[in-house]
Design a protein around this motif. Structure first.
Motif, PDB file in Angstrom:
ATOM      1  N   GLY A 120      56.260  37.698  29.843  1.00  0.00           N
ATOM      2  CA  GLY A 120      55.678  38.294  31.031  1.00  0.00           C
ATOM      3  C   GLY A 120      54.171  38.388  30.884  1.00  0.00           C
ATOM      4  N   PRO A 121      53.528  39.235  31.697  1.00  0.00           N
ATOM      5  CA  PRO A 121      52.069  39.382  31.615  1.00  0.00           C
ATOM      6  C   PRO A 121      51.613  39.821  30.229  1.00  0.00           C
ATOM      7  CG  PRO A 121      52.906  40.389  33.626  1.00  0.00           C
ATOM      8  CD  PRO A 121      54.103  40.021  32.802  1.00  0.00           C
ATOM      9  N   SER A 122      50.485  39.268  29.791  1.00  0.00           N
ATOM     10  CA  SER A 122      49.944  39.585  28.472  1.00  0.00           C
ATOM     11  C   SER A 122      49.418  41.017  28.438  1.00  0.00           C
ATOM     12  CB  SER A 122      48.820  38.596  28.141  1.00  0.00           C
ATOM     13  OG  SER A 122      48.427  38.711  26.803  1.00  0.00           O
ATOM     14  N   GLU A 123      49.423  41.635  27.253  1.00  0.00           N
ATOM     15  CA  GLU A 123      49.021  43.040  27.165  1.00  0.00           C
ATOM     16  C   GLU A 123      48.458  43.372  25.788  1.00  0.00           C
ATOM     17  OE1 GLU A 123      52.848  44.315  28.302  1.00  0.00           O
ATOM     18  OE2 GLU A 123      53.731  44.013  26.323  1.00  0.00           O
ATOM     19  N   VAL A 124      47.568  44.371  25.763  1.00  0.00           N
ATOM     20  CA  VAL A 124      47.052  44.896  24.507  1.00  0.00           C
ATOM     21  C   VAL A 124      47.088  46.414  24.575  1.00  0.00           C
ATOM     22  CG1 VAL A 124      44.611  45.013  25.201  1.00  0.00           C
ATOM     23  CG2 VAL A 124      45.196  44.742  22.784  1.00  0.00           C
ATOM     24  N   ILE A 175      38.577  44.208  27.433  1.00  0.00           N
ATOM     25  CA  ILE A 175      38.103  43.218  28.401  1.00  0.00           C
ATOM     26  C   ILE A 175      38.646  41.833  28.076  1.00  0.00           C
ATOM     27  CG2 ILE A 175      36.037  42.006  29.245  1.00  0.00           C
ATOM     28  CD1 ILE A 175      34.550  44.686  28.954  1.00  0.00           C
ATOM     29  N   ALA A 176      38.663  41.486  26.784  1.00  0.00           N
ATOM     30  CA  ALA A 176      39.180  40.179  26.381  1.00  0.00           C
ATOM     31  C   ALA A 176      40.611  39.993  26.863  1.00  0.00           C
ATOM     32  CB  ALA A 176      39.103  40.029  24.866  1.00  0.00           C
ATOM     33  N   GLN A 177      41.394  41.056  26.793  1.00  0.00           N
ATOM     34  CA  GLN A 177      42.765  40.978  27.273  1.00  0.00           C
ATOM     35  C   GLN A 177      42.807  40.846  28.786  1.00  0.00           C
ATOM     36  OE1 GLN A 177      45.361  40.816  25.149  1.00  0.00           O
ATOM     37  NE2 GLN A 177      46.610  40.333  26.922  1.00  0.00           N
ATOM     38  N   VAL A 194      45.047  38.437  36.265  1.00  0.00           N
ATOM     39  CA  VAL A 194      44.947  39.680  37.042  1.00  0.00           C
ATOM     40  C   VAL A 194      46.109  40.623  36.761  1.00  0.00           C
ATOM     41  CG1 VAL A 194      43.605  38.643  38.912  1.00  0.00           C
ATOM     42  CG2 VAL A 194      46.100  38.595  39.032  1.00  0.00           C
ATOM     43  N   VAL A 195      47.212  40.099  36.212  1.00  0.00           N
ATOM     44  CA  VAL A 195      48.361  40.965  35.907  1.00  0.00           C
ATOM     45  C   VAL A 195      48.421  41.354  34.431  1.00  0.00           C
ATOM     46  CG1 VAL A 195      49.757  40.153  37.834  1.00  0.00           C
ATOM     47  CG2 VAL A 195      49.874  38.960  35.637  1.00  0.00           C
ATOM     48  N   ALA A 196      47.412  40.957  33.636  1.00  0.00           N
ATOM     49  CA  ALA A 196      47.359  41.387  32.233  1.00  0.00           C
ATOM     50  C   ALA A 196      47.189  42.904  32.179  1.00  0.00           C
ATOM     51  CB  ALA A 196      46.216  40.692  31.512  1.00  0.00           C
ATOM     52  N   ARG A 197      47.577  43.508  31.052  1.00  0.00           N
ATOM     53  CA  ARG A 197      47.476  44.971  30.932  1.00  0.00           C
ATOM     54  C   ARG A 197      46.672  45.364  29.707  1.00  0.00           C
ATOM     55  NH1 ARG A 197      52.515  48.761  31.431  1.00  0.00           N
ATOM     56  NH2 ARG A 197      53.284  47.550  29.677  1.00  0.00           N
ATOM     57  N   ALA A 198      45.771  46.324  29.921  1.00  0.00           N
ATOM     58  CA  ALA A 198      45.003  46.914  28.825  1.00  0.00           C
ATOM     59  C   ALA A 198      45.342  48.396  28.766  1.00  0.00           C
ATOM     60  CB  ALA A 198      43.511  46.728  29.065  1.00  0.00           C
ATOM     61  N   ILE A 199      45.713  48.875  27.577  1.00  0.00           N
ATOM     62  CA  ILE A 199      46.161  50.262  27.418  1.00  0.00           C
ATOM     63  C   ILE A 199      45.414  50.880  26.246  1.00  0.00           C
ATOM     64  CG2 ILE A 199      48.148  51.762  26.990  1.00  0.00           C
ATOM     65  CD1 ILE A 199      49.897  49.351  28.007  1.00  0.00           C
ATOM     66  N   LEU A 200      44.901  52.058  26.464  1.00  0.00           N
ATOM     67  CA  LEU A 200      44.151  52.795  25.450  1.00  0.00           C
ATOM     68  C   LEU A 200      44.922  54.061  25.098  1.00  0.00           C
ATOM     69  CD1 LEU A 200      41.435  53.089  23.866  1.00  0.00           C
ATOM     70  CD2 LEU A 200      40.569  54.354  25.849  1.00  0.00           C
ATOM     71  N   THR A 207      38.624  38.622  37.678  1.00  0.00           N
ATOM     72  CA  THR A 207      39.956  38.639  37.069  1.00  0.00           C
ATOM     73  C   THR A 207      40.115  39.849  36.159  1.00  0.00           C
ATOM     74  OG1 THR A 207      40.086  36.223  37.115  1.00  0.00           O
ATOM     75  CG2 THR A 207      41.554  37.361  35.585  1.00  0.00           C
ATOM     76  N   ALA A 208      39.107  40.086  35.320  1.00  0.00           N
ATOM     77  CA  ALA A 208      39.182  41.180  34.351  1.00  0.00           C
ATOM     78  C   ALA A 208      39.212  42.541  35.034  1.00  0.00           C
ATOM     79  CB  ALA A 208      38.010  41.097  33.379  1.00  0.00           C
ATOM     80  N   ILE A 209      38.436  42.703  36.078  1.00  0.00           N
ATOM     81  CA  ILE A 209      38.418  43.991  36.784  1.00  0.00           C
ATOM     82  C   ILE A 209      39.771  44.265  37.433  1.00  0.00           C
ATOM     83  CG2 ILE A 209      37.455  45.207  38.784  1.00  0.00           C
ATOM     84  CD1 ILE A 209      34.734  44.013  38.079  1.00  0.00           C
ATOM     85  N   ALA A 210      40.366  43.234  38.043  1.00  0.00           N
ATOM     86  CA  ALA A 210      41.680  43.418  38.670  1.00  0.00           C
ATOM     87  C   ALA A 210      42.721  43.845  37.643  1.00  0.00           C
ATOM     88  CB  ALA A 210      42.111  42.130  39.368  1.00  0.00           C
ATOM     89  N   ALA A 211      42.683  43.221  36.479  1.00  0.00           N
ATOM     90  CA  ALA A 211      43.634  43.584  35.422  1.00  0.00           C
ATOM     91  C   ALA A 211      43.336  44.973  34.867  1.00  0.00           C
ATOM     92  CB  ALA A 211      43.591  42.542  34.302  1.00  0.00           C
ATOM     93  N   TYR A 212      42.054  45.255  34.650  1.00  0.00           N
ATOM     94  CA  TYR A 212      41.643  46.563  34.126  1.00  0.00           C
ATOM     95  C   TYR A 212      42.137  47.688  35.031  1.00  0.00           C
ATOM     96  CZ  TYR A 212      38.410  50.401  32.952  1.00  0.00           C
ATOM     97  OH  TYR A 212      37.863  51.612  32.620  1.00  0.00           O
ATOM     98  N   ASN A 213      42.088  47.466  36.329  1.00  0.00           N
ATOM     99  CA  ASN A 213      42.493  48.500  37.283  1.00  0.00           C
ATOM    100  C   ASN A 213      43.992  48.777  37.269  1.00  0.00           C
ATOM    101  OD1 ASN A 213      39.890  48.941  38.115  1.00  0.00           O
ATOM    102  ND2 ASN A 213      40.020  47.648  39.926  1.00  0.00           N
ATOM    103  N   SER A 214      44.764  47.928  36.600  1.00  0.00           N
ATOM    104  CA  SER A 214      46.196  48.207  36.462  1.00  0.00           C
ATOM    105  C   SER A 214      46.525  48.786  35.089  1.00  0.00           C
ATOM    106  CB  SER A 214      47.017  46.921  36.683  1.00  0.00           C
ATOM    107  OG  SER A 214      46.780  45.991  35.642  1.00  0.00           O
ATOM    108  N   GLY A 215      45.484  48.980  34.271  1.00  0.00           N
ATOM    109  CA  GLY A 215      45.680  49.569  32.949  1.00  0.00           C
ATOM    110  C   GLY A 215      45.574  51.084  32.995  1.00  0.00           C
TER     111      GLY A 215
END
Length: 412
Positions: free
Chosen positions: A215-219, A237-239, A244-250, A279-287
């Motif tokens: 599925g979508p890549s994630e970190v 950001i690299a993730q 746009v469907v990648a996920r970044a989680i802190l 692309t990165a902003i769209a993905a970031y906003n779903s993290g």
């Protein structure tokens, strides 16, 4: 109004964040394509038709096979630095896969009345897929093909749509036996069901084993106040720039650190060039970020999410990392960047997503091996052998399987 949305949530909210790795709409679309190829009596022409339809194959092309000569020409035409990088990455990935293979050997042990064991045999044919969407992914070619070759697979088939020169060069370096220049469901179906006149025919007719559902890549980054905020931000950001469907989680036990990382990430995002920035902003906003009480709670949150990539940057990071149980790939310490794993430190970058890291690891040489057990017993009977047979009779009758019990008794 800010263009950024990166909420801070509580650990109790985390369980609802996992997503199904397979989109239902995409599944139905793929099903139609797979069935069309599966049921076709002339799969080769059907594959050409679908390849033209989706733009995988140029309108003037009369084959979907990328010949070895084109792969070699692409490699030779690359700048020396790129050729050398491909060679070194291939060497590191192959070395790691070969070391994994050497850790698993045939087994033979004595049992009452004979011997038992297992054999380790590679797949006869392996199908490898390298996406060819927004960015070319030569690293995925090396990760999959080189690993299958190290396992000893007789034929390695690679599929990738609209391959760039760097992708064809990676196929040459990795030693792909057949390169099919199509992608999507049609490529998977062609490798699984075979195409007349194509080496993919030797893949299992009707069904085959797969490594995992991707599925979508994630970190997920576990960190505390000792972390390098700019580094953590850069890794998120690299993730995010994958898709746009990648996920970044802190995940952190420090709210001040969370706030600092969010601020720094948004600052760095604004400086990223297009089209990567959008692309990165769209993905970031779903993290999201998770504020925890302590590191033990951070570990629990991480195990619930079971991220594809897990980075640990905190005090006692090795001890914290050892407590983590569910992830695809683990990166411990400031300099263990996830992007280094992407580009060939050694371990594979094809990793489980969507929470499937709870029960499986990533692609490895083991993905291409069959571990098959065996039992061998002659006519000679020993006291221990007789006891084993009698135990079998007892258990069979406990289960109500009289035929099993009588079959065992014939050996007494």
């Amino acid at each position: 109004m800010s263009a950024f949305t990166f909420p801070v949530i509580s650990p109790s909210s985390v369980s609802s964040t996992n997503k199904d790795p397979v989109d239902p709409v995409a599944l139905e679309q793929a099903r139609a394509i797979v069935n069309k190829l599966k049921e076709s009596k002339t799969r080769s022409s059907t594959l050409m038709e679908i390849g033209h339809q989706f733009g995988d194959i140029p309108p003037t092309a009369n084959t979907y096979i990328i010949p070895k000569s084109s792969q070699k020409a692409a490699y030779d035409a690359l700048p020396p630095a790129q050729r050398s990088a491909l060679d070194r990455i291939h060497a590191r990935v192959s070395t790691f896969a070969s070391a994994q293979l050497s850790s698993l050997t045939d087994l033979r042990i004595p049992i009452p009345g004979g011997h038992a064991g297992h054999t380790v045999t590679p797949c006869k044919t392996a199908g490898c897929y390298a996406p060819g969407g927004r960015y070319p992914l030569p690293s995925s070619v090396i990760m999959t093909v080189a690993t299958a070759k190290a396992a000893g697979c007789g034929t390695v088939v690679l599929a990738s749509p609209r391959p760039k020169d760097i992708t064809m060069a990676a196929a040459w370096v990795s030693g792909a036996d057949v390169f099919v220049g199509v992608g999507g469901a049609q490529a998977i179906a062609a490798m699984a069901y075979g195409v007349e006149g194509d080496a993919a025919k030797s893949l299992v007719n009707g069904h085959c084993g797969i490594d995992m559902l991707a599925g979508p890549s994630e970190v997920l980054v576990i960190c505390d106040e000792t972390c390098s905020v700019p580094v953590v931000a850069a890794d998120l950001i690299a993730q995010c720039e994958h898709d746009v469907v990648a996920r970044a989680i802190l995940v952190s036990d420090s709210r001040a650190t969370i706030d600092s990382v969010i601020s720094e990430t948004e600052r760095q995002l604004a400086l990223l060039p297009e089209p990567n920035r959008s692309t990165a902003i769209a993905a970031y906003n779903s993290g999201f970020a998770v504020e925890c009480e302590d590191m033990d709670e951070c570990v629990k949150v991480s195990d619930v999410i079971a991220p594809e990539h897990l980075e640990v940057m905190c005090k006692g990071e090795e001890e914290v990392a050892r407590k983590c149980r569910c992830y695809g790939g683990l990166f411990i310490g400031l300099n263990a960047a996830e992007v280094l794993g992407d580009y060939g430190c050694g371990p594979n970058h094809t990793l489980p997503t969507g929470g499937t890291g709870r029960y499986t690891g990533g692609l490895s040489v083991f993905s291409f091996l069959g571990i098959r057990t065996w039992i061998m017993m002659g006519k000679e009977k020993t006291k221990e052998n007789r006891q084993m047979v009698e135990d079998t009779v007892i258990m069979a009758r406990c289960e109500g399987l009289e035929g099993h019990a009588r079959a065992a008794e014939k050996r007494l």
